[in-house]
Design an enzyme around this catalytic site. Sequence first.
Site, PDB file in Angstrom:
ATOM      1  N   HIS A 268       0.873  -1.185   0.000  1.00  0.00           N
ATOM      2  CA  HIS A 268       0.000   0.000   0.000  1.00  0.00           C
ATOM      3  C   HIS A 268       0.909   1.233   0.000  1.00  0.00           C
ATOM      4  O   HIS A 268       1.620   1.460  -0.976  1.00  0.00           O
ATOM      5  CB  HIS A 268      -0.926  -0.088   1.218  1.00  0.00           C
ATOM      6  CG  HIS A 268      -2.075   0.872   1.240  1.00  0.00           C
ATOM      7  ND1 HIS A 268      -2.415   1.674   0.196  1.00  0.00           N
ATOM      8  CD2 HIS A 268      -2.982   1.157   2.224  1.00  0.00           C
ATOM      9  CE1 HIS A 268      -3.468   2.408   0.521  1.00  0.00           C
ATOM     10  NE2 HIS A 268      -3.828   2.129   1.754  1.00  0.00           N
ATOM     11  N   HIS A 307      -2.269  -2.385 -10.148  1.00  0.00           N
ATOM     12  CA  HIS A 307      -3.235  -1.837  -9.196  1.00  0.00           C
ATOM     13  C   HIS A 307      -4.472  -2.724  -9.182  1.00  0.00           C
ATOM     14  O   HIS A 307      -4.864  -3.246 -10.213  1.00  0.00           O
ATOM     15  CB  HIS A 307      -3.627  -0.410  -9.605  1.00  0.00           C
ATOM     16  CG  HIS A 307      -4.198   0.383  -8.479  1.00  0.00           C
ATOM     17  ND1 HIS A 307      -5.521   0.325  -8.138  1.00  0.00           N
ATOM     18  CD2 HIS A 307      -3.602   1.217  -7.597  1.00  0.00           C
ATOM     19  CE1 HIS A 307      -5.726   1.105  -7.095  1.00  0.00           C
ATOM     20  NE2 HIS A 307      -4.584   1.660  -6.747  1.00  0.00           N
ATOM     21  N   ASP A 363       2.728   5.334  -7.133  1.00  0.00           N
ATOM     22  CA  ASP A 363       3.994   5.245  -6.397  1.00  0.00           C
ATOM     23  C   ASP A 363       5.225   5.168  -7.274  1.00  0.00           C
ATOM     24  O   ASP A 363       6.345   5.230  -6.768  1.00  0.00           O
ATOM     25  CB  ASP A 363       3.959   4.003  -5.485  1.00  0.00           C
ATOM     26  CG  ASP A 363       2.962   4.180  -4.364  1.00  0.00           C
ATOM     27  OD1 ASP A 363       2.960   5.263  -3.772  1.00  0.00           O
ATOM     28  OD2 ASP A 363       2.183   3.258  -4.110  1.00  0.00           O
TER      29      ASP A 363
END
Length: 429
Positions: A268, A307, A363
Amino acid sequence: MSKESLTVIDNRTGKSYEIPITQGTIRAMDLRQIKVSEDDFGLMSYDPALENTASCKSRITFIDGEKGILRYRGYPIEQLAEKSNYLEVAYLLLHGELPTKSEYESWVYDITHHTFIHENIKKFMDGFRHDAHPMGMLLGTVGALSTFYPEAKNIFDENTRRKQIHRLIAKMPTIAAFAYRHSRGLPYVYPDNDLSYTGNFLNMIFKMTELKYQPNPVIERALDILFILHADHEQNCSANAVRAVGSSLVDPYSAVAAGIAALYGPLHGGANEAALRMLMEIGSKDKVPAFIKRVKAGEVRLMGFGHRIYKAYDPRAKIIKQTAYKVFEVTGLNPLLEIALEVERIALDDEYFIKRRLYPNVDFYTGLIYQSLGFPVEMFPVLFAIPRTSGWLAQWEEMLLDKDTKIVRPRQVYIGYDKRDYVPIEQRG
Ligand code: CMC
Protein backbone atom coordinates in the site's frame (compact mmCIF):
# COMPACT_ATOMS: atom_id res chain seq x y z
CA MET A 1 -41.20 -10.98 -11.31
CA SER A 2 -39.15 -7.75 -11.04
CA LYS A 3 -36.57 -7.25 -13.79
CA GLU A 4 -34.23 -5.73 -11.19
CA SER A 5 -33.63 -9.09 -9.58
CA LEU A 6 -31.59 -12.23 -9.76
CA THR A 7 -33.18 -15.66 -9.95
CA VAL A 8 -31.05 -18.27 -8.26
CA ILE A 9 -31.71 -21.98 -8.43
CA ASP A 10 -30.08 -24.02 -5.68
CA ASN A 11 -29.18 -27.26 -7.42
CA ARG A 12 -28.81 -28.97 -4.05
CA THR A 13 -32.53 -28.61 -3.37
CA GLY A 14 -34.03 -27.51 -6.69
CA LYS A 15 -35.50 -24.46 -4.95
CA SER A 16 -35.60 -21.10 -6.71
CA TYR A 17 -35.04 -17.71 -5.06
CA GLU A 18 -35.56 -14.18 -6.31
CA ILE A 19 -32.97 -11.73 -5.01
CA PRO A 20 -33.44 -7.98 -5.58
CA ILE A 21 -30.71 -6.05 -7.39
CA THR A 22 -30.17 -2.48 -6.18
CA GLN A 23 -27.53 -0.18 -7.69
CA GLY A 24 -25.82 -3.13 -9.37
CA THR A 25 -25.52 -5.14 -6.18
CA ILE A 26 -27.30 -7.88 -4.29
CA ARG A 27 -27.33 -7.86 -0.52
CA ALA A 28 -25.09 -10.61 0.82
CA MET A 29 -27.64 -11.13 3.63
CA ASP A 30 -30.24 -12.08 1.01
CA LEU A 31 -28.19 -15.22 0.35
CA ARG A 32 -28.80 -16.39 3.90
CA GLN A 33 -32.32 -17.60 3.05
CA ILE A 34 -30.77 -20.21 0.70
CA LYS A 35 -30.60 -23.32 2.83
CA VAL A 36 -30.49 -27.09 2.33
CA SER A 37 -32.41 -27.71 5.56
CA GLU A 38 -34.13 -25.75 8.35
CA ASP A 39 -31.06 -25.95 10.61
CA ASP A 40 -28.63 -24.98 7.84
CA PHE A 41 -26.96 -21.60 8.58
CA GLY A 42 -27.64 -20.40 5.03
CA LEU A 43 -25.44 -19.45 2.09
CA MET A 44 -22.63 -16.92 2.46
CA SER A 45 -20.31 -15.33 -0.09
CA TYR A 46 -16.55 -15.96 0.21
CA ASP A 47 -14.45 -12.90 -0.64
CA PRO A 48 -11.28 -12.78 1.49
CA ALA A 49 -9.87 -9.58 -0.05
CA LEU A 50 -13.30 -7.99 -0.56
CA GLU A 51 -12.51 -7.94 -4.28
CA ASN A 52 -16.11 -8.02 -5.38
CA THR A 53 -17.86 -6.83 -2.25
CA ALA A 54 -19.13 -3.26 -1.85
CA SER A 55 -18.61 -2.59 1.86
CA CYS A 56 -20.41 0.77 1.86
CA LYS A 57 -22.27 3.36 -0.17
CA SER A 58 -20.14 6.45 -0.69
CA ARG A 59 -20.44 9.90 -2.27
CA ILE A 60 -16.78 10.87 -1.85
CA THR A 61 -14.51 9.45 -4.54
CA PHE A 62 -15.28 7.88 -7.89
CA ILE A 63 -12.83 5.63 -9.75
CA ASP A 64 -13.29 3.95 -13.11
CA GLY A 65 -10.29 1.65 -13.21
CA GLU A 66 -10.96 0.52 -16.78
CA LYS A 67 -10.86 4.06 -18.13
CA GLY A 68 -8.33 5.51 -15.67
CA ILE A 69 -10.79 8.05 -14.17
CA LEU A 70 -10.50 9.51 -10.66
CA ARG A 71 -12.87 12.16 -9.29
CA TYR A 72 -13.33 13.68 -5.83
CA ARG A 73 -16.97 14.62 -5.21
CA GLY A 74 -17.43 14.61 -9.00
CA TYR A 75 -14.48 16.88 -9.84
CA PRO A 76 -11.84 15.29 -12.14
CA ILE A 77 -8.47 14.86 -10.44
CA GLU A 78 -6.75 16.59 -13.38
CA GLN A 79 -8.77 19.80 -12.79
CA LEU A 80 -8.18 19.75 -9.05
CA ALA A 81 -4.43 19.17 -9.51
CA GLU A 82 -4.24 22.07 -11.94
CA LYS A 83 -6.54 24.62 -10.30
CA SER A 84 -7.05 23.80 -6.63
CA ASN A 85 -4.83 23.40 -3.58
CA TYR A 86 -4.63 20.70 -0.93
CA LEU A 87 -6.56 22.47 1.82
CA GLU A 88 -9.40 23.33 -0.57
CA VAL A 89 -9.49 19.69 -1.71
CA ALA A 90 -9.55 18.54 1.92
CA TYR A 91 -12.54 20.82 2.50
CA LEU A 92 -14.23 19.41 -0.61
CA LEU A 93 -13.70 15.81 0.51
CA LEU A 94 -15.05 16.49 3.98
CA HIS A 95 -17.93 18.85 3.15
CA GLY A 96 -19.00 17.57 -0.26
CA GLU A 97 -18.78 21.00 -1.95
CA LEU A 98 -16.05 23.44 -2.84
CA PRO A 99 -15.93 26.22 -0.22
CA THR A 100 -17.09 29.80 -0.79
CA LYS A 101 -14.42 32.45 -0.24
CA SER A 102 -15.38 33.01 3.41
CA GLU A 103 -15.76 29.27 4.10
CA TYR A 104 -12.31 28.72 2.61
CA GLU A 105 -10.75 31.49 4.68
CA SER A 106 -12.19 30.25 7.94
CA TRP A 107 -11.21 26.63 7.07
CA VAL A 108 -7.61 27.65 6.37
CA TYR A 109 -7.60 29.73 9.58
CA ASP A 110 -8.87 26.78 11.63
CA ILE A 111 -6.30 24.38 10.20
CA THR A 112 -3.45 26.89 10.51
CA HIS A 113 -4.31 27.56 14.15
CA HIS A 114 -4.18 23.92 15.19
CA THR A 115 -0.69 23.09 13.90
CA PHE A 116 1.06 23.17 17.28
CA ILE A 117 1.27 20.00 19.31
CA HIS A 118 1.19 19.67 23.10
CA GLU A 119 4.73 19.81 24.51
CA ASN A 120 4.16 16.41 26.12
CA ILE A 121 3.59 14.92 22.66
CA LYS A 122 7.02 16.24 21.75
CA LYS A 123 8.44 14.56 24.86
CA PHE A 124 6.54 11.38 23.98
CA MET A 125 8.24 11.44 20.56
CA ASP A 126 11.62 11.93 22.22
CA GLY A 127 11.13 8.48 23.73
CA PHE A 128 11.45 6.72 20.38
CA ARG A 129 14.81 5.15 19.54
CA HIS A 130 17.13 7.38 17.52
CA ASP A 131 16.67 5.19 14.43
CA ALA A 132 12.90 4.62 14.78
CA HIS A 133 11.07 4.46 11.43
CA PRO A 134 9.16 7.77 11.08
CA MET A 135 6.02 5.93 9.95
CA GLY A 136 6.07 3.88 13.17
CA MET A 137 6.52 7.13 15.11
CA LEU A 138 3.60 8.73 13.26
CA LEU A 139 1.42 5.69 13.93
CA GLY A 140 2.20 5.62 17.65
CA THR A 141 1.92 9.37 18.12
CA VAL A 142 -1.40 9.76 16.31
CA GLY A 143 -2.79 6.92 18.45
CA ALA A 144 -1.48 8.73 21.53
CA LEU A 145 -3.31 11.95 20.53
CA SER A 146 -6.57 10.40 21.72
CA THR A 147 -5.21 10.51 25.28
CA PHE A 148 -4.63 14.27 24.94
CA TYR A 149 -8.14 14.95 23.63
CA PRO A 150 -10.45 12.61 25.58
CA GLU A 151 -13.51 14.63 24.44
CA ALA A 152 -12.83 13.22 20.95
CA LYS A 153 -14.83 10.15 21.91
CA ASN A 154 -18.03 12.23 21.59
CA ILE A 155 -18.14 11.29 17.95
CA PHE A 156 -21.84 12.04 17.46
CA ASP A 157 -21.39 15.67 18.46
CA GLU A 158 -20.78 17.63 15.26
CA ASN A 159 -18.72 20.42 16.85
CA THR A 160 -16.46 17.95 18.60
CA ARG A 161 -15.99 16.06 15.35
CA ARG A 162 -15.07 19.28 13.50
CA LYS A 163 -12.50 20.14 16.15
CA GLN A 164 -10.75 16.77 15.89
CA ILE A 165 -10.81 17.01 12.09
CA HIS A 166 -9.06 20.39 12.25
CA ARG A 167 -6.57 19.03 14.74
CA LEU A 168 -5.74 15.91 12.78
CA ILE A 169 -5.28 17.65 9.42
CA ALA A 170 -3.27 20.44 11.09
CA LYS A 171 -1.05 18.35 13.36
CA MET A 172 -0.19 15.57 10.92
CA PRO A 173 2.58 17.62 9.16
CA THR A 174 3.95 18.72 12.54
CA ILE A 175 4.17 15.16 13.87
CA ALA A 176 5.59 13.95 10.55
CA ALA A 177 8.25 16.66 10.56
CA PHE A 178 9.12 16.02 14.23
CA ALA A 179 9.51 12.30 13.43
CA TYR A 180 11.92 13.22 10.64
CA ARG A 181 13.92 15.65 12.79
CA HIS A 182 14.08 13.07 15.59
CA SER A 183 15.50 10.43 13.24
CA ARG A 184 18.17 12.92 12.09
CA GLY A 185 18.98 14.10 15.60
CA LEU A 186 17.95 17.63 14.61
CA PRO A 187 16.08 20.10 16.85
CA TYR A 188 12.35 20.34 16.20
CA VAL A 189 11.15 23.33 14.21
CA TYR A 190 7.84 24.81 15.36
CA PRO A 191 5.08 25.62 12.85
CA ASP A 192 5.16 28.96 11.05
CA ASN A 193 1.61 30.19 10.59
CA ASP A 194 2.64 32.74 7.94
CA LEU A 195 3.33 29.91 5.52
CA SER A 196 0.98 27.73 3.47
CA TYR A 197 0.17 24.15 4.55
CA THR A 198 2.94 22.66 2.41
CA GLY A 199 5.26 25.66 2.85
CA ASN A 200 5.06 25.25 6.62
CA PHE A 201 5.69 21.51 6.32
CA LEU A 202 8.85 22.19 4.29
CA ASN A 203 9.81 24.75 6.95
CA MET A 204 9.46 22.22 9.78
CA ILE A 205 11.48 19.67 7.79
CA PHE A 206 14.29 21.73 6.30
CA LYS A 207 14.75 24.93 8.33
CA MET A 208 18.25 25.22 9.76
CA THR A 209 19.79 28.46 11.06
CA GLU A 210 17.91 30.96 8.90
CA LEU A 211 15.59 33.29 10.83
CA LYS A 212 12.69 32.75 8.45
CA TYR A 213 12.38 29.79 6.11
CA GLN A 214 11.26 30.67 2.57
CA PRO A 215 9.99 27.66 0.63
CA ASN A 216 10.79 27.47 -3.07
CA PRO A 217 7.40 28.17 -4.75
CA VAL A 218 7.90 25.46 -7.41
CA ILE A 219 8.60 22.83 -4.75
CA GLU A 220 5.83 24.10 -2.48
CA ARG A 221 3.35 23.80 -5.37
CA ALA A 222 4.69 20.39 -6.47
CA LEU A 223 4.22 19.03 -2.95
CA ASP A 224 0.73 20.53 -2.84
CA ILE A 225 -0.13 18.72 -6.10
CA LEU A 226 1.19 15.46 -4.65
CA PHE A 227 -0.95 16.05 -1.56
CA ILE A 228 -4.05 16.62 -3.76
CA LEU A 229 -3.38 13.38 -5.65
CA HIS A 230 -2.96 11.38 -2.43
CA ALA A 231 -5.93 12.84 -0.55
CA ASP A 232 -8.38 10.00 -1.13
CA HIS A 233 -8.79 6.83 -3.14
CA GLU A 234 -12.17 5.39 -2.11
CA GLN A 235 -12.19 1.96 -0.42
CA ASN A 236 -8.48 1.16 -0.40
CA CYS A 237 -6.83 -0.91 2.34
CA SER A 238 -6.29 2.01 4.75
CA ALA A 239 -9.70 3.66 4.18
CA ASN A 240 -11.26 0.27 4.81
CA ALA A 241 -9.18 -0.03 8.00
CA VAL A 242 -10.36 3.40 9.18
CA ARG A 243 -13.99 2.54 8.46
CA ALA A 244 -13.76 -0.93 10.03
CA VAL A 245 -12.03 0.27 13.19
CA GLY A 246 -14.24 3.38 13.30
CA SER A 247 -17.34 1.20 13.12
CA SER A 248 -16.65 0.19 16.73
CA LEU A 249 -17.35 3.91 17.46
CA VAL A 250 -13.83 4.57 18.69
CA ASP A 251 -12.43 8.15 18.59
CA PRO A 252 -11.03 9.43 15.26
CA TYR A 253 -7.38 9.42 16.42
CA SER A 254 -7.53 5.68 17.02
CA ALA A 255 -9.36 5.11 13.73
CA VAL A 256 -6.82 7.20 11.79
CA ALA A 257 -3.95 5.37 13.54
CA ALA A 258 -5.43 2.16 12.09
CA GLY A 259 -5.33 3.80 8.66
CA ILE A 260 -1.67 4.73 9.14
CA ALA A 261 -0.89 1.14 10.14
CA ALA A 262 -2.56 -0.17 6.98
CA LEU A 263 -0.73 2.38 4.85
CA TYR A 264 2.63 1.31 6.31
CA GLY A 265 2.65 -1.99 4.40
CA PRO A 266 4.74 -2.39 1.21
CA LEU A 267 1.70 -3.27 -0.89
CA HIS A 268 0.00 0.00 0.00
CA GLY A 269 1.70 3.25 1.08
CA GLY A 270 5.06 1.54 1.48
CA ALA A 271 5.19 0.90 -2.27
CA ASN A 272 6.80 4.26 -3.10
CA GLU A 273 9.67 3.40 -0.76
CA ALA A 274 9.87 -0.08 -2.30
CA ALA A 275 9.74 1.35 -5.84
CA LEU A 276 12.64 3.70 -5.20
CA ARG A 277 14.71 0.97 -3.52
CA MET A 278 14.00 -1.19 -6.57
CA LEU A 279 15.29 1.51 -8.95
CA MET A 280 18.42 1.87 -6.80
CA GLU A 281 18.87 -1.91 -6.84
CA ILE A 282 18.58 -2.01 -10.65
CA GLY A 283 21.36 0.59 -10.65
CA SER A 284 21.64 1.46 -14.33
CA LYS A 285 19.57 1.59 -17.52
CA ASP A 286 21.38 -1.37 -19.14
CA LYS A 287 20.40 -3.64 -16.22
CA VAL A 288 16.67 -3.06 -16.71
CA PRO A 289 16.05 -5.96 -19.18
CA ALA A 290 17.64 -8.45 -16.75
CA PHE A 291 15.47 -7.13 -13.91
CA ILE A 292 12.31 -7.36 -16.02
CA LYS A 293 13.27 -10.98 -16.76
CA ARG A 294 13.33 -11.69 -13.01
CA VAL A 295 9.91 -10.03 -12.62
CA LYS A 296 8.48 -12.20 -15.39
CA ALA A 297 9.99 -15.31 -13.79
CA GLY A 298 8.03 -14.44 -10.63
CA GLU A 299 11.19 -13.83 -8.57
CA VAL A 300 10.36 -10.20 -7.75
CA ARG A 301 7.49 -7.77 -8.24
CA LEU A 302 7.84 -4.59 -10.20
CA MET A 303 7.09 -2.15 -7.42
CA GLY A 304 5.03 0.90 -8.40
CA PHE A 305 3.32 -1.15 -11.09
CA GLY A 306 -0.12 -2.73 -11.11
CA HIS A 307 -3.23 -1.84 -9.20
CA ARG A 308 -6.25 -3.68 -7.87
CA ILE A 309 -8.63 -1.18 -9.49
CA TYR A 310 -6.75 0.54 -12.33
CA LYS A 311 -6.39 -1.62 -15.37
CA ALA A 312 -5.27 1.43 -17.34
CA TYR A 313 -2.61 4.09 -16.66
CA ASP A 314 -3.18 5.46 -13.16
CA PRO A 315 -4.34 9.08 -13.78
CA ARG A 316 -2.32 10.20 -10.74
CA ALA A 317 0.88 8.71 -12.17
CA LYS A 318 0.44 10.81 -15.34
CA ILE A 319 0.23 14.05 -13.33
CA ILE A 320 3.12 13.02 -11.08
CA LYS A 321 5.35 12.31 -14.09
CA GLN A 322 4.70 15.88 -15.37
CA THR A 323 5.26 17.32 -11.88
CA ALA A 324 8.57 15.44 -11.60
CA TYR A 325 10.02 17.34 -14.56
CA LYS A 326 9.09 20.68 -12.94
CA VAL A 327 10.77 19.65 -9.68
CA PHE A 328 13.90 18.46 -11.51
CA GLU A 329 14.23 21.93 -13.08
CA VAL A 330 14.85 23.20 -9.54
CA THR A 331 16.67 20.26 -7.97
CA GLY A 332 18.53 18.91 -11.01
CA LEU A 333 17.65 15.67 -12.78
CA ASN A 334 17.31 12.62 -10.56
CA PRO A 335 19.67 10.02 -12.08
CA LEU A 336 17.14 7.26 -11.30
CA LEU A 337 14.67 8.86 -13.74
CA GLU A 338 16.52 7.33 -16.66
CA ILE A 339 16.11 3.86 -15.13
CA ALA A 340 12.42 4.49 -14.32
CA LEU A 341 11.67 5.63 -17.87
CA GLU A 342 13.43 2.54 -19.26
CA VAL A 343 11.45 0.24 -16.91
CA GLU A 344 8.20 1.89 -18.05
CA ARG A 345 9.20 1.75 -21.73
CA ILE A 346 10.09 -1.96 -21.64
CA ALA A 347 7.18 -2.99 -19.42
CA LEU A 348 4.51 -1.18 -21.44
CA ASP A 349 5.75 -2.98 -24.55
CA ASP A 350 6.02 -6.43 -22.99
CA GLU A 351 3.38 -9.14 -23.38
CA TYR A 352 3.58 -10.10 -19.66
CA PHE A 353 2.55 -6.62 -18.51
CA ILE A 354 0.15 -5.96 -21.40
CA LYS A 355 -1.74 -9.20 -20.75
CA ARG A 356 -2.05 -8.49 -17.03
CA ARG A 357 -2.81 -4.82 -17.65
CA LEU A 358 -0.03 -3.62 -15.39
CA TYR A 359 0.76 0.10 -15.65
CA PRO A 360 2.72 2.53 -13.45
CA ASN A 361 0.72 3.48 -10.38
CA VAL A 362 0.90 6.56 -8.15
CA ASP A 363 3.99 5.24 -6.40
CA PHE A 364 6.22 4.75 -9.42
CA TYR A 365 7.37 8.36 -9.86
CA THR A 366 6.58 9.89 -6.44
CA GLY A 367 9.69 8.39 -4.85
CA LEU A 368 11.90 10.11 -7.44
CA ILE A 369 10.37 13.48 -6.55
CA TYR A 370 10.64 12.92 -2.81
CA GLN A 371 14.25 11.81 -3.14
CA SER A 372 15.12 14.87 -5.22
CA LEU A 373 13.52 17.08 -2.57
CA GLY A 374 15.91 15.57 -0.03
CA PHE A 375 13.54 13.22 1.82
CA PRO A 376 14.99 9.88 2.96
CA VAL A 377 13.02 6.82 1.76
CA GLU A 378 11.66 6.14 5.25
CA MET A 379 9.71 9.39 4.97
CA PHE A 380 7.88 8.36 1.78
CA PRO A 381 4.92 6.58 3.42
CA VAL A 382 4.70 9.47 5.90
CA LEU A 383 4.38 11.87 2.95
CA PHE A 384 1.47 9.71 1.77
CA ALA A 385 -0.20 9.66 5.21
CA ILE A 386 -0.26 13.46 5.66
CA PRO A 387 -2.67 14.23 2.80
CA ARG A 388 -4.56 10.92 3.09
CA THR A 389 -5.72 12.06 6.53
CA SER A 390 -8.44 14.25 4.95
CA GLY A 391 -9.67 11.27 2.92
CA TRP A 392 -9.65 8.98 5.96
CA LEU A 393 -11.63 11.53 7.95
CA ALA A 394 -14.15 12.01 5.15
CA GLN A 395 -14.59 8.22 4.93
CA TRP A 396 -14.82 7.96 8.74
CA GLU A 397 -17.48 10.67 9.02
CA GLU A 398 -19.50 9.27 6.14
CA MET A 399 -19.42 5.83 7.76
CA LEU A 400 -20.46 7.27 11.11
CA LEU A 401 -23.48 9.14 9.73
CA ASP A 402 -24.63 6.32 7.45
CA LYS A 403 -27.77 4.68 8.81
CA ASP A 404 -26.62 1.36 7.32
CA THR A 405 -23.47 1.34 9.48
CA LYS A 406 -23.03 -1.47 11.95
CA ILE A 407 -19.87 -2.70 13.62
CA VAL A 408 -17.82 -4.50 10.96
CA ARG A 409 -17.85 -8.17 11.75
CA PRO A 410 -17.18 -10.51 8.82
CA ARG A 411 -18.00 -14.20 8.76
CA GLN A 412 -15.52 -17.01 8.19
CA VAL A 413 -15.53 -20.43 6.58
CA TYR A 414 -14.33 -22.63 9.40
CA ILE A 415 -12.03 -25.37 8.08
CA GLY A 416 -10.42 -26.46 11.35
CA TYR A 417 -11.00 -29.57 13.49
CA ASP A 418 -14.45 -30.75 14.49
CA LYS A 419 -14.97 -31.14 18.25
CA ARG A 420 -12.21 -33.15 19.98
CA ASP A 421 -11.43 -33.85 23.62
CA TYR A 422 -8.58 -32.32 25.59
CA VAL A 423 -5.57 -34.65 25.99
CA PRO A 424 -3.47 -34.32 29.19
CA ILE A 425 0.18 -33.40 28.40
CA GLU A 426 1.65 -36.75 29.55
CA GLN A 427 -0.61 -38.61 27.10
CA ARG A 428 0.37 -36.56 24.02
CA GLY A 429 2.58 -38.29 21.44
N1 CMC B 1 4.92 -6.95 -10.83
C1 CMC B 1 4.83 -8.13 -11.46
N2 CMC B 1 3.70 -8.81 -11.61
C2 CMC B 1 2.59 -8.29 -11.08
C3 CMC B 1 2.60 -7.07 -10.40
C4 CMC B 1 3.82 -6.38 -10.30
N3 CMC B 1 3.90 -5.20 -9.68
N4 CMC B 1 1.36 -6.76 -9.97
C5 CMC B 1 0.59 -7.79 -10.36
N5 CMC B 1 1.35 -8.70 -11.03
C6 CMC B 1 0.87 -9.93 -11.65
C7 CMC B 1 0.66 -11.02 -10.63
O1 CMC B 1 1.81 -11.82 -10.46
C8 CMC B 1 -0.49 -11.79 -11.23
O2 CMC B 1 0.02 -12.61 -12.27
P1 CMC B 1 -0.57 -14.10 -12.48
O3 CMC B 1 -1.98 -13.86 -12.95
O4 CMC B 1 0.31 -14.70 -13.50
O5 CMC B 1 -0.51 -14.78 -11.16
C9 CMC B 1 -1.34 -10.71 -11.90
O6 CMC B 1 -0.41 -9.66 -12.21
C10 CMC B 1 -2.44 -10.18 -11.01
O7 CMC B 1 -1.85 -9.76 -9.79
P2 CMC B 1 -2.57 -9.77 -8.38
O8 CMC B 1 -1.53 -9.86 -7.32
O9 CMC B 1 -3.68 -10.77 -8.39
O10 CMC B 1 -3.22 -8.33 -8.40
P3 CMC B 1 -3.81 -7.60 -7.15
O11 CMC B 1 -4.94 -6.80 -7.64
O12 CMC B 1 -4.05 -8.54 -6.03
O13 CMC B 1 -2.58 -6.69 -6.69
C11 CMC B 1 -1.18 -4.88 -6.25
C12 CMC B 1 -2.53 -5.32 -6.80
C13 CMC B 1 -1.09 -3.36 -6.27
C14 CMC B 1 -1.02 -5.35 -4.79
C15 CMC B 1 -0.06 -5.51 -7.13
O14 CMC B 1 -0.19 -5.04 -8.45
C16 CMC B 1 1.33 -5.23 -6.59
O15 CMC B 1 1.82 -5.97 -5.73
N6 CMC B 1 2.01 -4.16 -7.10
C17 CMC B 1 3.29 -3.78 -6.58
C18 CMC B 1 3.11 -2.98 -5.30
C19 CMC B 1 2.59 -1.60 -5.57
O16 CMC B 1 3.08 -0.88 -6.44
N7 CMC B 1 1.60 -1.18 -4.76
C20 CMC B 1 1.05 0.17 -4.84
C21 CMC B 1 -0.38 0.17 -5.22
S1 CMC B 1 -0.95 1.80 -5.64
C22 CMC B 1 -0.88 2.69 -4.17
C23 CMC B 1 -1.99 2.37 -3.27
O17 CMC B 1 -3.15 2.56 -3.65
O18 CMC B 1 -1.71 1.97 -2.15
